[in-house]
Enzyme design. Structure first.
Site: not given
Length: 505
Positions: A133, A270
């Site tokens: 922070k 596929h």
């Protein structure tokens, strides 16, 4: 200048600590880290010397103190912050090097609920978050991979604001992952199935892929630590780097073949099965699967559910395949494959169940994985299927589970003869499956048909009968089930309802 170093994983920390000490930083530390650094000849200030408070609760509380967090969160550009820390005698902390208790590793040990709770880090997470922070002033290092470059930049005086931002980003990513892992683990340990209002999924970057589904898309491989098996955990024994699409097809192929009795082979292209079979051995299973659709198998993914030997490897090496998957390979089989440098060979040890996740714009769709084959098989026709029909129906039903909707599978003697997938009409999928079977000269008389969803009209039944199909397995549940069953009885066919559907979009 002051640096706080408190790490569970101590490998590599010596070089960074030595650099900080030589640069004139006062080193503050705790427990085992303090001992390690002291043994290196580094003068260490123990945390309790700053807090004037001993470690308590068997080490649960060490750094959770204003003397520590005030020193980290102090903003040197705020006048009142300066006044307060001077008034309270708090000295700034400029570098924080912390990593966390091994909660993830301990999940794999046979620990009780109370024992695993002891490996949830509180103080470490608080230190990392506080430092991140306040990255404008504090350098936070939580990843051992960053020790060397941070040390070098501190030596050179070149650690800039962007570096601090990067380290803060990594720090919050780590604590977010850590908390997500704890959340998901406790859901499992406490046997809570419902999702909370706020949900986090822990993911670990496995690797960056060459690209995504298309070359203009970026792609990454991520691991879910809650799943110790699966395609992301498979071992790539040889070949080119796995692509995004390789992983998609390989996952479908490996999961499908894993559900079949041994020996079995599945070929996927596929995202759809183009040939699946069981046989007396893997060679026979492969030949049956390959003959289903030799064209689609070209450049496909092939998976087996048993050990691949040299003879099968020599047969596979004659065909252009993208990936070969099996739970085990003989040494001479791998030697055969090694002559095909680009061929990818994967050792797949199984898969575990988690969530099925699909991305949609604005969010995600979550669901449990489709693991139920059927709920209650019911023969709804006048004629009962023969034993061979019944076995083929169950085989075709398992395969159909992995076919994109609308999906149908025609099978006979433990082998697919035709697969129809992805059409917007179920009858069109059936036409495609029949056409494929005819193209390769298969006799469909006495074959069976599986459909992953119900038949809304009798037209598919009429077409199946004309092709010679004698038995059908499907979920049932259409408002025209009666009409469909009447058509089946009219032709003397057999039909089973599974009461479970397998839509796959």
């Amino acid at each position: 200048m002051r640096a706080l170093i408190s790490v569970y994983y101590k490998e590599g920390i010596q070089d960074l600590a030595k650099t900080l000490y030589e640069l004139g930083y006062e080193i503050v530390s705790t427990g085992g880290t303090a001992k390690l650094l002291a043994n290196m000849g580094i003068k260490v200030t123990k945390v309790e010397e700053l807090t004037h408070f001993p470690e308590i609760l068997d080490g649960r509380v060490k750094t959770l103190h204003p003397a520590i967090h005030g020193g980290i969160l102090y903003r040197d550009w705020i006048k009142t912050d300066k006044e307060q820390i001077n008034q309270l005698g708090i000295k700034p902390i400029d570098v924080v090097v912390v990593n966390l208790y091994p909660f993830e590793e301990k999940l794999r040990e046979d620990l009780t609920e109370q024992e695993i709770m002891e490996f949830i880090d509180i103080g470490g997470s608080a230190l990392i978050r506080a430092s991140a922070k306040n990255f404008y002033r504090v350098v936070v290092v939580c990843d051992p991979k960053d020790y060397l470059w941070v040390a070098q930049k501190l030596k050179d005086g070149t650690l800039n604001l962007q570096d601090r931002r990067y380290l803060a980003y990594k720090a919050f990513s780590l604590t977010a992952y850590y908390d997500a892992l704890i959340s998901r683990s406790l859901g499992s340990i406490f046997e809570i199935e419902d999702l909370p209002d706020h949900f986090a999924l822990p993911l670990v970057l496995g690797s960056s892929l060459r690209y995504g589904e298309n070359p203009h898309q970026k792609g990454w491989l991520l691991h879910n630590p809650m799943e110790q098996l699966g395609i992301t955990r498979s071992r790539v024994l040889q070949g080119k780097e796995m692509s995004f699409n390789n992983y998609l097809d390989a996952d479908s192929c490996a999961k499908l073949v894993s559900e079949l009795q041994r020996p079995a082979c599945a070929i996927v292209k596929h995202g759809n099965p183009c040939g699946v079979a069981i046989g007396k051995d893997l060679m026979q299973a492969f030949e049956k699967a390959f003959q289903t659709d030799r064209e689609s198998a070209f450049g496909g993914i092939v998976a087996f559910n048993d050990r691949v030997n040299k003879f099968l490897a020599e047969r596979l090496a004659d065909i252009f395949l993208e990936v070969i998957i099996a739970p085990e390979f003989t040494e001479d089989a791998l030697e055969v494959f090694s002559k095909r440098k680009n061929l990818r060979v994967l050792q797949f040890l199984g898969y575990s169940y988690s969530f099925d996740i699909k991305k949609v714009s604005g969010g995600y769709l979550f669901q449990n994985e489709d693991i139920i084959d059927y709920e209650d098989l019911k023969v709804v026709s006048k004629r009962y299927p023969t034993d061979s029909e019944f076995n083929d129906m169950l085989f075709a039903w398992k395969v159909c589970k992995y076919v994109k909707s609308n999906g149908v599978v025609i099978a006979k003697d433990g082998s697919t003869l035709g697969v129809g997938s992805g059409n917007v009409s179920r009858v069109d999928s059936l036409r495609c499956a029949i056409e494929r079977a005819s193209r390769y000269g298969f006799e469909l008389k006495g074959s069976v048909l599986a459909s992953e969803a119900f038949f809304p009209f009798r037209d598919s039944i009429d077409l199946a009968h004309q092709a010679g199909i004698s038995a059908i397995i499907q979920p049932g549940g259409s408002i025209r089930d009666k009409e469909v069953i009447e058509a089946v009885n009219e032709y003397g066919m057999a039909m089973i309802f599974t009461r479970t559907r397998h839509f796959r979009h």
